[in-house]
Scaffold this motif. Sequence first.
Motif, PDB file in Angstrom:
ATOM      1  N   ILE A  58       0.877  -1.072   0.139  1.00  0.00           N
ATOM      2  CA  ILE A  58       0.027   0.201  -0.005  1.00  0.00           C
ATOM      3  C   ILE A  58       1.104   1.248   0.092  1.00  0.00           C
ATOM      4  CG2 ILE A  58      -1.774   1.285   1.390  1.00  0.00           C
ATOM      5  CD1 ILE A  58      -2.837  -1.429   0.503  1.00  0.00           C
ATOM      6  N   PHE A  59       0.496   2.107  -0.816  1.00  0.00           N
ATOM      7  CA  PHE A  59       1.265   3.518  -0.667  1.00  0.00           C
ATOM      8  C   PHE A  59       0.272   4.557  -1.212  1.00  0.00           C
ATOM      9  CE2 PHE A  59       2.009   3.413  -5.654  1.00  0.00           C
ATOM     10  CZ  PHE A  59       2.019   2.511  -5.720  1.00  0.00           C
ATOM     11  N   ASP A  60       0.722   6.062  -1.300  1.00  0.00           N
ATOM     12  CA  ASP A  60      -0.057   7.015  -1.472  1.00  0.00           C
ATOM     13  C   ASP A  60       0.441   7.856  -2.467  1.00  0.00           C
ATOM     14  OD1 ASP A  60       1.763   8.266  -0.293  1.00  0.00           O
ATOM     15  OD2 ASP A  60       0.290   9.425   1.190  1.00  0.00           O
ATOM     16  N   GLN A  61      -0.092   8.970  -2.741  1.00  0.00           N
ATOM     17  CA  GLN A  61       0.377   9.637  -4.061  1.00  0.00           C
ATOM     18  C   GLN A  61       1.958  10.287  -3.552  1.00  0.00           C
ATOM     19  OE1 GLN A  61      -1.288   9.953  -6.528  1.00  0.00           O
ATOM     20  NE2 GLN A  61       0.186  11.417  -7.806  1.00  0.00           N
ATOM     21  N   ALA A  62       2.032  10.729  -2.460  1.00  0.00           N
ATOM     22  CA  ALA A  62       3.535  11.006  -1.798  1.00  0.00           C
ATOM     23  C   ALA A  62       4.603  10.103  -2.175  1.00  0.00           C
ATOM     24  CB  ALA A  62       3.461  11.407  -0.438  1.00  0.00           C
ATOM     25  N   PRO A  69      -9.305   5.217   1.266  1.00  0.00           N
ATOM     26  CA  PRO A  69      -8.879   3.965   1.670  1.00  0.00           C
ATOM     27  C   PRO A  69     -10.107   3.170   1.428  1.00  0.00           C
ATOM     28  CG  PRO A  69      -8.113   5.625   3.216  1.00  0.00           C
ATOM     29  CD  PRO A  69      -8.838   6.575   2.105  1.00  0.00           C
ATOM     30  N   GLU A  70     -11.304   3.438   1.789  1.00  0.00           N
ATOM     31  CA  GLU A  70     -12.553   2.599   1.738  1.00  0.00           C
ATOM     32  C   GLU A  70     -12.675   2.130   0.205  1.00  0.00           C
ATOM     33  OE1 GLU A  70     -12.395   5.505   3.353  1.00  0.00           O
ATOM     34  OE2 GLU A  70     -13.329   5.150   5.491  1.00  0.00           O
ATOM     35  N   MET A  72      -5.375   2.177   8.411  1.00  0.00           N
ATOM     36  CA  MET A  72      -4.553   3.598   7.589  1.00  0.00           C
ATOM     37  C   MET A  72      -4.570   4.441   8.573  1.00  0.00           C
ATOM     38  SD  MET A  72      -3.522   2.816   4.723  1.00  0.00           S
ATOM     39  CE  MET A  72      -3.121   3.981   3.318  1.00  0.00           C
ATOM     40  N   LYS A  73      -5.291   4.838   9.323  1.00  0.00           N
ATOM     41  CA  LYS A  73      -5.549   5.797  10.142  1.00  0.00           C
ATOM     42  C   LYS A  73      -4.497   5.886  11.483  1.00  0.00           C
ATOM     43  CE  LYS A  73      -9.133   7.663  13.391  1.00  0.00           C
ATOM     44  NZ  LYS A  73     -10.360   7.138  14.017  1.00  0.00           N
ATOM     45  N   ALA A  74      -4.552   4.493  11.801  1.00  0.00           N
ATOM     46  CA  ALA A  74      -3.545   4.248  13.074  1.00  0.00           C
ATOM     47  C   ALA A  74      -2.040   4.536  12.422  1.00  0.00           C
ATOM     48  CB  ALA A  74      -3.668   2.877  13.405  1.00  0.00           C
ATOM     49  N   SER A 119       6.224   8.228   4.768  1.00  0.00           N
ATOM     50  CA  SER A 119       5.126   8.927   4.537  1.00  0.00           C
ATOM     51  C   SER A 119       3.975   8.646   5.444  1.00  0.00           C
ATOM     52  CB  SER A 119       4.653   8.490   3.084  1.00  0.00           C
ATOM     53  OG  SER A 119       3.263   8.916   2.752  1.00  0.00           O
ATOM     54  N   LYS A 120       3.090   9.753   5.730  1.00  0.00           N
ATOM     55  CA  LYS A 120       1.879   9.210   6.486  1.00  0.00           C
ATOM     56  C   LYS A 120       0.757   8.606   5.803  1.00  0.00           C
ATOM     57  CE  LYS A 120       1.446  13.595   7.914  1.00  0.00           C
ATOM     58  NZ  LYS A 120       1.652  14.831   8.203  1.00  0.00           N
ATOM     59  N   LEU A 121       1.113   8.425   4.508  1.00  0.00           N
ATOM     60  CA  LEU A 121       0.031   7.789   3.785  1.00  0.00           C
ATOM     61  C   LEU A 121      -1.349   8.250   3.791  1.00  0.00           C
ATOM     62  CD1 LEU A 121       0.888   3.795   4.197  1.00  0.00           C
ATOM     63  CD2 LEU A 121       1.815   5.481   2.338  1.00  0.00           C
ATOM     64  N   ASP A 122      -1.487   9.569   3.841  1.00  0.00           N
ATOM     65  CA  ASP A 122      -2.547  10.276   3.875  1.00  0.00           C
ATOM     66  C   ASP A 122      -2.863  11.316   2.454  1.00  0.00           C
ATOM     67  OD1 ASP A 122      -1.011  12.254   4.325  1.00  0.00           O
ATOM     68  OD2 ASP A 122      -1.720  12.869   6.215  1.00  0.00           O
ATOM     69  N   LYS A 123      -2.199  10.964   1.479  1.00  0.00           N
ATOM     70  CA  LYS A 123      -2.334  11.929   0.278  1.00  0.00           C
ATOM     71  C   LYS A 123      -2.863  11.100  -0.695  1.00  0.00           C
ATOM     72  CE  LYS A 123       0.240  15.105  -2.540  1.00  0.00           C
ATOM     73  NZ  LYS A 123       1.254  15.382  -3.245  1.00  0.00           N
ATOM     74  N   PRO A 124      -4.057  11.419  -1.081  1.00  0.00           N
ATOM     75  CA  PRO A 124      -4.852  10.549  -2.129  1.00  0.00           C
ATOM     76  C   PRO A 124      -3.988  11.087  -3.360  1.00  0.00           C
ATOM     77  CG  PRO A 124      -6.340  12.281  -1.183  1.00  0.00           C
ATOM     78  CD  PRO A 124      -5.073  12.436  -0.372  1.00  0.00           C
ATOM     79  N   LYS A 125      -4.099   9.879  -4.238  1.00  0.00           N
ATOM     80  CA  LYS A 125      -4.673   8.894  -4.378  1.00  0.00           C
ATOM     81  C   LYS A 125      -3.961   7.814  -3.438  1.00  0.00           C
ATOM     82  CE  LYS A 125      -6.581   8.929  -9.163  1.00  0.00           C
ATOM     83  NZ  LYS A 125      -6.431   8.817 -10.545  1.00  0.00           N
ATOM     84  N   TYR A 126      -4.703   6.773  -3.417  1.00  0.00           N
ATOM     85  CA  TYR A 126      -4.251   5.747  -2.577  1.00  0.00           C
ATOM     86  C   TYR A 126      -3.984   4.209  -3.608  1.00  0.00           C
ATOM     87  CZ  TYR A 126      -5.816   8.483   1.357  1.00  0.00           C
ATOM     88  OH  TYR A 126      -5.661   9.500   2.452  1.00  0.00           O
ATOM     89  N   TYR A 127      -2.928   3.468  -3.307  1.00  0.00           N
ATOM     90  CA  TYR A 127      -2.685   2.674  -4.296  1.00  0.00           C
ATOM     91  C   TYR A 127      -2.549   1.301  -3.514  1.00  0.00           C
ATOM     92  CZ  TYR A 127      -1.598   6.688  -7.269  1.00  0.00           C
ATOM     93  OH  TYR A 127      -1.604   7.869  -7.980  1.00  0.00           O
TER      94      TYR A 127
END
Length: 450
Positions: free
Chosen positions: A298-302, A325-326, A343-345, A365-373
């Motif tokens: 799992i990763f995010d846009q960042a 994430p959902e 993801m929140k935790a 990364s905080k993995l909070d930047k959409p998109k999510y992958y």
Amino acid sequence: TDKEADIVVIGGGGAGMTAALQASQNGAKNVVIVEKMPQTGGNTVYATGGLNASETSVQKKLNVKDSNQSFIDETIAGGKKLNNPELVKTMVEGSAAAVDWINQIGGDLSELGRSGGMSVDRLHRPKGGAAVGPMIVKTLNENIEKENIPVLLNTTAKEIVLNDKNAIAGVKVADASGEYTIKCKAVVLAAGGFGANSDMVVKYAPNLKGFGTTNHKGATGDGIILAEKANAALVDMEKIQTHPTVEPSTSVMYTEGVRGDGGILVNKEGKRFINELETRDVVSAAILEQPEAISFLIFDQAVREKLSAIEKYINLKIIEEAETPEELAKKIGVDPAAFAETMKAYSQAAASGVDKDFGRKEMKSKLDKPKYYAGKCAPAIHHTMGGVKINTVCEVLKADNAAIPGFFAAGEVTGGVHGGNRIGGNAMADIIVFGRIAANSACKYVEANG
Ligand code: ADP
């Protein structure tokens, strides 16, 4: 009906085709390749990175300073100091000529990159960073056709035949028509590794039970078994390289950089289960304990924006993406609420710098930047470092280090070059350098014993 040849090359991958072509260039008239698959290429055609070489004409042209000693030292350090140092030295000292040879026969090793464990740009590859394996296989195929070297496809070597002096006398093979023997003076064994033979993998490394493979279907270790029956010694058989994040249906490997730059792993329940930055063996074992023995990277846009390698996976359509994430969880068949909670935790852990669940230290990364992958992954066997024991002129050795007359080997079927861990780019150096040496030795032997 039986056939005759001077040299039989077993295996039409990079090492075997190199050996056959070099033998033909040396003037050998009666060389034949037997290949059990319907096509040549073996694992070699899957190689992406490049070919490591030092003190090369390409490096000089591009003003890259390098030394053979540095290439030797870094290969041995990467191999956990378990390599055969003589074989490493031979590979390195032949590497510059290997680059020139490939370029001379119409290949393209004109660009440089760098692989993990190497401190210098010595990864030689085609223009634009194109994959090295397809280029090498295509180049070798074209030359083998030009030189009229017969390639017997769908033909499996079944037995190395020795005479009463325990020297090479022929190779028993099987094709659709049945079994027959090719009588010959020398054999170059280049049948590759055993990464696709899970029974054989587990025999030598029981901890690798259940692993998939990045290898082609023909990597079943036949060559090692044939050689053992013909008195060859084996070395380093338990040294098998795995990679934890391989996409199961395509065998595409996600680089460790995705985790390094902030990615995490979750299981089918949407939960993390390991410090993602543990070593390859530890992460691999943890994935196998999860439901269905799979995981999602799992990763995010960042993270995507930091790591250009990710674009390849996106283009291959092996990554799912979503705005939340959902939504992502639904796409990969994971419980949306549980995944969103994970993801929140994790975001909170990354923000505080403390991962109280798994003790991960670096969370870039905080993995909070959409998109999510998300990319599905499981561990897979990647390279078998062990195999037939050879010396620096590619003679196949018995346990007492005596050579078996007329018997030579090169490539992944052999052991000792890579020690406990193969450096990316060194498999290509291995097959070209030792493929050529095996041919030279076989030609000399045939001349002396003709
Ligand atoms: P390397 O990189 O050492 O050249 P590869 O995997 O690229 O290794 O090539 C090895 C080749 O040998 C493959 O194409 C494989 O199908 C072939 N091979 C394996 N076992 C046999 C066998 N018993 N008879 C003929 N060919 C074989």
